[in-house]
Scaffold this active site. Structure first.
Site, PDB file in Angstrom:
ATOM      1  N   SER A 103       0.816  -1.204   0.000  1.00  0.00           N
ATOM      2  CA  SER A 103       0.000   0.000   0.000  1.00  0.00           C
ATOM      3  C   SER A 103       0.855   1.260   0.000  1.00  0.00           C
ATOM      4  O   SER A 103       1.988   1.262   0.476  1.00  0.00           O
ATOM      5  CB  SER A 103      -0.877  -0.006   1.256  1.00  0.00           C
ATOM      6  OG  SER A 103      -1.485   1.228   1.485  1.00  0.00           O
ATOM      7  N   VAL A 104       0.275   2.337  -0.485  1.00  0.00           N
ATOM      8  CA  VAL A 104       0.905   3.656  -0.400  1.00  0.00           C
ATOM      9  C   VAL A 104       1.051   4.075   1.067  1.00  0.00           C
ATOM     10  O   VAL A 104       1.870   4.914   1.404  1.00  0.00           O
ATOM     11  CB  VAL A 104       0.094   4.692  -1.206  1.00  0.00           C
ATOM     12  CG1 VAL A 104      -1.250   4.963  -0.566  1.00  0.00           C
ATOM     13  CG2 VAL A 104       0.868   5.969  -1.400  1.00  0.00           C
ATOM     14  N   LYS A 105       0.291   3.448   1.945  1.00  0.00           N
ATOM     15  CA  LYS A 105       0.356   3.772   3.376  1.00  0.00           C
ATOM     16  C   LYS A 105       1.731   3.463   3.967  1.00  0.00           C
ATOM     17  O   LYS A 105       2.088   3.971   5.020  1.00  0.00           O
ATOM     18  CB  LYS A 105      -0.717   3.007   4.147  1.00  0.00           C
ATOM     19  CG  LYS A 105      -2.132   3.196   3.632  1.00  0.00           C
ATOM     20  CD  LYS A 105      -2.745   4.464   4.120  1.00  0.00           C
ATOM     21  CE  LYS A 105      -4.137   4.692   3.597  1.00  0.00           C
ATOM     22  NZ  LYS A 105      -5.188   4.077   4.354  1.00  0.00           N
ATOM     23  N   ASP A 106       2.514   2.619   3.286  1.00  0.00           N
ATOM     24  CA  ASP A 106       3.874   2.339   3.759  1.00  0.00           C
ATOM     25  C   ASP A 106       4.681   3.629   3.860  1.00  0.00           C
ATOM     26  O   ASP A 106       5.444   3.823   4.799  1.00  0.00           O
ATOM     27  CB  ASP A 106       4.602   1.377   2.812  1.00  0.00           C
ATOM     28  CG  ASP A 106       4.035  -0.029   2.832  1.00  0.00           C
ATOM     29  OD1 ASP A 106       3.083  -0.287   3.602  1.00  0.00           O
ATOM     30  OD2 ASP A 106       4.547  -0.874   2.077  1.00  0.00           O
TER      31      ASP A 106
END
Length: 181
Positions: free
Chosen positions: A60-63
């Site tokens: 995820s881009v949340k990383d």
């Protein structure tokens, strides 16, 4: 950057080099591939590229967000190695926080609704996080997953100041969950 590579596709794929060796999972965050979108590139007359954020190690881009938050907290002294990162999450952010915290030598405590995808909580646990599923309730309820995480953060901060990292957290967990974890 827009460019036109006139090399035939087959030759470009053959000449593609493997990605560099990473020394940590953190080195791979954000270093995701870009793919040219042929249809849009042909229509616009320039290369249109997509960044494949799903190829981050946590999927995820949340990383990127988790890495920034945790490293900033470590830089400014709010968090240190061995400390606890807490998050009230419904999924992807929790996976990212668990992965980043583990890689940086921190613990992660994640609270999430018990009806969240089982795969998400399994991934969080695989990255070493303590996961507390809670019954879905209104955000104003004291046992909403965000409020549970907030209390854990406050308890961890108090315990850190006292030099005791476990007793109060365990006690409050038993009190809230009737002794169940």
């Amino acid at each position: 950057m827009f460019f036109r590579d006139r090399t035939p596709r087959r030759k470009r794929v053959q000449n593609a080099r493997p990605p560099p060796v990473a020394f940590s999972v953190l080195d791979t965050i954000g270093n995701t591939p870009m793919i040219r979108v042929k249809s849009l590139s042909e229509i616009t007359g320039c290369d249109v590229l997509i960044k494949c954020e799903f190829a981050n190690p946590g999927g995820s881009v949340k990383d990127r967000v988790a890495l920034r938050i945790v490293t900033d907290a470590m830089k400014n002294g709010t968090l240190r190695k061995g400390g606890v990162v807490t998050e009230g999450t419904a999924g992807s952010t929790g996976v990212s926080v668990a992965m980043v915290a583990n890689a940086l030598g921190c613990e992660a405590f994640l609270s999430l609704p018990d009806d969240a995808a089982a795969e998400k909580s399994q991934l969080m646990r695989a990255f070493g996080a303590r996961v507390e599923p809670v019954r879905p309730v209104a955000i104003t309820h004291e046992n909403h997953f965000v409020n549970v995480a907030r209390r854990r953060a406050e308890a961890a901060k108090r315990n850190n100041q006292k030099g005791d990292a476990s007793d109060e957290t365990e006690h409050s967990r038993e009190k809230e969950n009737g002794g169940l974890f």
